[in-house]
Design a protein around this motif. Structure first.
Motif, mmCIF file in Angstrom:
data_model
loop_
_atom_site.group_PDB
_atom_site.id
_atom_site.type_symbol
_atom_site.label_atom_id
_atom_site.label_comp_id
_atom_site.label_asym_id
_atom_site.label_seq_id
_atom_site.Cartn_x
_atom_site.Cartn_y
_atom_site.Cartn_z
ATOM 1 N N PRO A 193 0.787 -1.240 0.000
ATOM 2 C CA PRO A 193 0.000 0.000 0.000
ATOM 3 C C PRO A 193 0.816 1.287 0.000
ATOM 4 N N GLU A 194 2.091 1.198 0.300
ATOM 5 C CA GLU A 194 2.893 2.418 0.420
ATOM 6 C C GLU A 194 2.984 3.147 -0.920
ATOM 7 N N THR A 217 -2.602 3.328 2.546
ATOM 8 C CA THR A 217 -2.185 2.906 3.880
ATOM 9 C C THR A 217 -3.155 3.386 4.961
ATOM 10 N N GLU A 218 -3.864 4.503 4.698
ATOM 11 C CA GLU A 218 -4.723 5.104 5.720
ATOM 12 C C GLU A 218 -6.191 4.719 5.574
ATOM 13 N N SER A 220 -7.553 1.977 3.545
ATOM 14 C CA SER A 220 -7.878 0.624 3.089
ATOM 15 C C SER A 220 -8.905 -0.046 4.001
#
Length: 248
Positions: A193-194, A217-218, A220
């Motif tokens: 995800p980064e 990342t935040e 999902s």
């Protein structure tokens, strides 16, 4: 027999073009599929659209039950081909029940050109009818409008693909922006995800529309929870999302 495939957008009657409204009113028969109790809203929305724009008293509307796709067959393509054959038979039977109907139409969610098999199914009819396509607003257009974003960066390509291919094959090489359709399992979970931004939407363009966007990342987990809650509430969900590598 003439068969008109009318793109109706994503469930909002205001998505209809003037061409689509004229085409609806030019038909002898409009076929509306029933996809089971869990998706009864979809048939009702098609009927609601007809109630709003249909002024021709000679146009008949008839429903038919869609067959369920056999998930036991191992080969995905074979499952889909067999399912399309079965749907074509349903169309054939529904049309045969109205022998005087020379102009027949189906109201196609979004547009028949984008991840929709209506044209392929129509080619299975015997005899193959004269086919006309009326373009509609796609869920991809509705999503970018809802988030007020362009789909592509300046001079850059993008790829429209499915959740299954994203999960099985990963991020395509040389592409920074992906539009993901037909994803029933939140395939973005399979990606690192980064550095990825997501713009997600469920029921885009409809009154039930829900949206979420941000760094993968935040957001999902939030999207997964929103999707599950919406599906539990309505019994079905149509969603789509765009992924873009950050800094592009």
């Amino acid at each position: 027999m003439n068969l008109t495939l009318i793109g109706i957008g994503t469930g909002n009657p205001e998505h209809l073009t003037l061409q689509a409204i004229r085409a609806i009113n030019a038909q002898d028969l409009i076929l509306i599929p029933h996809k089971g109790e869990g998706k009864a809203d979809l048939a009702e929305l098609r009927r609601a659209i007809c109630d709003e724009v249909l002024t021709n008293p000679q146009t008949q509307i008839t429903g038919f039950d869609l067959p369920v796709r056999d998930e036991a067959t191992a080969n995905y393509r074979q499952r889909v081909d067999d399912w399309h054959d079965a749907i074509a038979q349903c169309w054939q039977q529904a049309i045969a029940a109205h022998p005087k109907a020379e102009k027949v139409a189906l109201l196609v969610w979004g547009d028949p050109s984008l991840y929709d098999s209506t044209l392929r199914i129509a080619s299975r009819l015997s005899p193959v009818p004269q086919i006309e396509v009326i373009a509609g607003i796609t869920s991809l257009q509705a999503l970018t409008a809802a988030h007020a974003i362009p789909i592509n960066e300046i001079g850059a390509p993008f790829v429209v693909t499915t959740g299954r291919r994203l999960r099985d094959e990963g991020w395509p090489q040389g592409i920074d922006t992906l539009a993901i359709m037909l994803d029933g399992t939140c395939a973005f979970q399979s990606l690192p995800p980064e550095g990825v931004h997501i713009w997600w939407g469920g029921y885009v363009g409809m009154k039930e529309q829900i949206l979420c966007s941000g760094p993968l990342t935040e957001v999902s987990d939030q999207i997964i929870k929103m999707r599950a809650a919406a599906r539990a509430e309505h019994g079905w969900i149509m969603d789509i999302y765009i992924l873009r590598k950050a800094g592009v």
